[in-house]
Design a protein around this motif. Structure first.
Motif, PDB file in Angstrom:
ATOM      1  N   PHE A   1       0.838  -1.206   0.000  1.00 58.10           N
ATOM      2  CA  PHE A   1       0.000   0.000   0.000  1.00 58.10           C
ATOM      3  C   PHE A   1       0.869   1.250   0.000  1.00 58.10           C
ATOM      4  O   PHE A   1       0.635   2.193  -0.762  1.00 58.10           O
ATOM      5  N   LEU A   2       1.885   1.250   0.848  1.00 60.43           N
ATOM      6  CA  LEU A   2       2.785   2.404   0.913  1.00 60.43           C
ATOM      7  C   LEU A   2       3.592   2.549  -0.375  1.00 60.43           C
ATOM      8  O   LEU A   2       3.815   3.672  -0.851  1.00 60.43           O
ATOM      9  N   MET A   3       4.043   1.438  -0.958  1.00 60.23           N
ATOM     10  CA  MET A   3       4.818   1.503  -2.193  1.00 60.23           C
ATOM     11  C   MET A   3       3.982   2.040  -3.344  1.00 60.23           C
ATOM     12  O   MET A   3       4.456   2.869  -4.134  1.00 60.23           O
ATOM     13  N   ILE A   4       2.749   1.573  -3.457  1.00 66.20           N
ATOM     14  CA  ILE A   4       1.880   2.001  -4.558  1.00 66.20           C
ATOM     15  C   ILE A   4       1.587   3.489  -4.459  1.00 66.20           C
ATOM     16  O   ILE A   4       1.590   4.205  -5.465  1.00 66.20           O
ATOM     17  N   ASN A   5       1.352   3.975  -3.273  1.00 69.97           N
ATOM     18  CA  ASN A   5       0.971   5.370  -3.117  1.00 69.97           C
ATOM     19  C   ASN A   5       2.157   6.312  -2.941  1.00 69.97           C
ATOM     20  O   ASN A   5       1.969   7.517  -2.831  1.00 69.97           O
TER      21      ASN A   5
ATOM     22  N   TRP B   1       9.011   0.506  -9.435  1.00 66.48           N
ATOM     23  CA  TRP B   1       8.574   0.593  -8.035  1.00 66.48           C
ATOM     24  C   TRP B   1       7.077   0.343  -7.918  1.00 66.48           C
ATOM     25  O   TRP B   1       6.627  -0.397  -7.044  1.00 66.48           O
ATOM     26  N   LEU B   2       6.286   0.946  -8.826  1.00 65.80           N
ATOM     27  CA  LEU B   2       4.837   0.751  -8.821  1.00 65.80           C
ATOM     28  C   LEU B   2       4.486  -0.700  -9.154  1.00 65.80           C
ATOM     29  O   LEU B   2       3.605  -1.300  -8.529  1.00 65.80           O
ATOM     30  N   PHE B   3       5.178  -1.276 -10.120  1.00 64.89           N
ATOM     31  CA  PHE B   3       4.939  -2.672 -10.488  1.00 64.89           C
ATOM     32  C   PHE B   3       5.232  -3.604  -9.318  1.00 64.89           C
ATOM     33  O   PHE B   3       4.451  -4.525  -9.040  1.00 64.89           O
TER      34      PHE B   3
ATOM     35  N   GLY C   1      -8.379  -0.499  -0.432  1.00 66.43           N
ATOM     36  CA  GLY C   1      -8.073   0.831   0.088  1.00 66.43           C
ATOM     37  C   GLY C   1      -6.906   1.467  -0.650  1.00 66.43           C
ATOM     38  O   GLY C   1      -6.908   2.668  -0.935  1.00 66.43           O
ATOM     39  N   GLY C   2      -5.896   0.670  -0.977  1.00 70.61           N
ATOM     40  CA  GLY C   2      -4.760   1.174  -1.752  1.00 70.61           C
ATOM     41  C   GLY C   2      -5.161   1.596  -3.147  1.00 70.61           C
ATOM     42  O   GLY C   2      -4.693   2.618  -3.660  1.00 70.61           O
ATOM     43  N   LEU C   3      -6.053   0.825  -3.782  1.00 67.91           N
ATOM     44  CA  LEU C   3      -6.522   1.197  -5.119  1.00 67.91           C
ATOM     45  C   LEU C   3      -7.344   2.478  -5.093  1.00 67.91           C
ATOM     46  O   LEU C   3      -7.176   3.347  -5.959  1.00 67.91           O
ATOM     47  N   VAL C   4      -8.213   2.600  -4.097  1.00 66.98           N
ATOM     48  CA  VAL C   4      -9.024   3.819  -3.987  1.00 66.98           C
ATOM     49  C   VAL C   4      -8.133   5.022  -3.728  1.00 66.98           C
ATOM     50  O   VAL C   4      -8.315   6.095  -4.315  1.00 66.98           O
ATOM     51  N   PHE C   5      -7.141   4.857  -2.865  1.00 68.79           N
ATOM     52  CA  PHE C   5      -6.264   5.979  -2.539  1.00 68.79           C
ATOM     53  C   PHE C   5      -5.368   6.350  -3.724  1.00 68.79           C
ATOM     54  O   PHE C   5      -5.051   7.512  -3.922  1.00 68.79           O
ATOM     55  N   LYS C   6      -4.983   5.373  -4.537  1.00 67.31           N
ATOM     56  CA  LYS C   6      -4.111   5.648  -5.682  1.00 67.31           C
ATOM     57  C   LYS C   6      -4.884   6.285  -6.823  1.00 67.31           C
ATOM     58  O   LYS C   6      -4.451   7.276  -7.407  1.00 67.31           O
ATOM     59  N   PHE C   7      -6.021   5.711  -7.184  1.00 65.54           N
ATOM     60  CA  PHE C   7      -6.732   6.152  -8.378  1.00 65.54           C
ATOM     61  C   PHE C   7      -7.926   7.049  -8.081  1.00 65.54           C
ATOM     62  O   PHE C   7      -8.520   7.586  -9.010  1.00 65.54           O
ATOM     63  N   GLY C   8      -8.281   7.239  -6.837  1.00 66.30           N
ATOM     64  CA  GLY C   8      -9.402   8.103  -6.497  1.00 66.30           C
ATOM     65  C   GLY C   8      -9.025   9.560  -6.331  1.00 66.30           C
ATOM     66  O   GLY C   8      -9.867  10.437  -6.342  1.00 66.30           O
ATOM     67  N   ARG C   9      -7.724   9.833  -6.177  1.00 71.63           N
ATOM     68  CA  ARG C   9      -7.264  11.210  -5.977  1.00 71.63           C
ATOM     69  C   ARG C   9      -6.929  11.870  -7.312  1.00 71.63           C
ATOM     70  O   ARG C   9      -6.674  11.201  -8.297  1.00 71.63           O
TER      71      ARG C   9
END
Length: 167
Positions: free
Chosen positions: A77-81, A106-108, A153-161
Motif C-alpha cells: 500500500f505504501l509503495m503504490i501510493n 517501483w509501482l509494479f 483501500g490502496g486502489l481507492v487511494f491511488k486512483f481516487g485522488r
C-alpha cells in the motif's frame, strides 16, 4: 474512473456542490476506512485481524505467522501510493538515477506485493482453515478480509485522488 465524482448532481435542487475540489478528501477517507494507513480512518483491515488475534490467541487456532500477509499488504500500500501518476507518466519526474523507469518498476513491485498478499490470504483461508476441516474458520476469514480491505483501500487511494491540486 478518476473523474466519477466530477459529474454528480445533488437531485433537482439548485445547490451546486463542487465534488471535484473535495475529491482528494473523499478518496482519502474512503481508502482510510478500508485499510489502516491514514490515521484514525485507516482501520477496518487491521481492526478485523486484531479482533481475530485477540479472540483466538492460541497457536493451534490462529498461527501467528499468518500476520505476514497483512504486513506485506501494508508495505505494498505504501509503495503504490509513494509514486505519483505524474512520475509514472514521466510528466513530473526526470531526475534521479533511474527516472520514469524506476517509478514504473517501483509501482509494479508494489502491485505485485499487493496481489501476492491477497492471493496468499485466499490460500491461507482455504488451505489452512476450510480444507483442513477446522471448526474455527473466523481467523482465516479475518486474514482474507484484512488483505482485501488493504488492497482495495490502496486502489481507492491511488486512483481516487487527483493530482491537479498539487501543482
Amino acid at each position: 474512473m478518476s473523474g466519477f465524482l466530477d459529474g454528480i448532481r445533488c437531485g433537482d435542487c439548485d445547490c451546486t456542490v463542487d465534488w471535484g475540489e473535495r475529491r482528494n478528501a473523499i478518496a482519502s477517507v474512503a481508502a482510510g476506512t478500508l485499510s489502516f494507513y491514514r490515521g484514525p480512518d485507516f482501520f477496518t483491515g487491521w481492526w478485523i485481524i486484531i479482533d481475530a488475534a485477540v479472540k483466538y490467541p492460541s497457536e493451534g487456532d490462529f498461527h501467528h505467522a499468518y500476520h505476514t500477509c497483512g504486513v506485506i499488504a501494508t508495505v505494498a500500500f505504501l509503495m503504490i501510493n509513494a509514486v505519483s501518476n505524474g512520475q509514472v507518466r514521466g510528466d513530473s519526474y526526470s531526475e534521479g538515477c533511474i527516472g520514469q523507469t524506476g517509478a514504473r518498476v517501483w509501482l509494479f513491485l508494489g502491485f505485485m506485493l499487493a496481489f501476492g498478499s491477497l492471493i496468499a490470504s485466499m490460500w491461507i483461508l482455504f488451505e489452512g482453515f476450510v480444507v483442513a476441516g477446522k471448526t474455527v474458520v473466523y481467523p482465516g476469514i479475518a486474514i482474507f478480509f484484512q488483505n482485501a480491505f488493504i488492497f482495495f483501500g490502496g486502489l481507492v487511494f491511488k486512483f481516487g485522488r487527483t493530482e491537479d491540486l498539487w501543482q
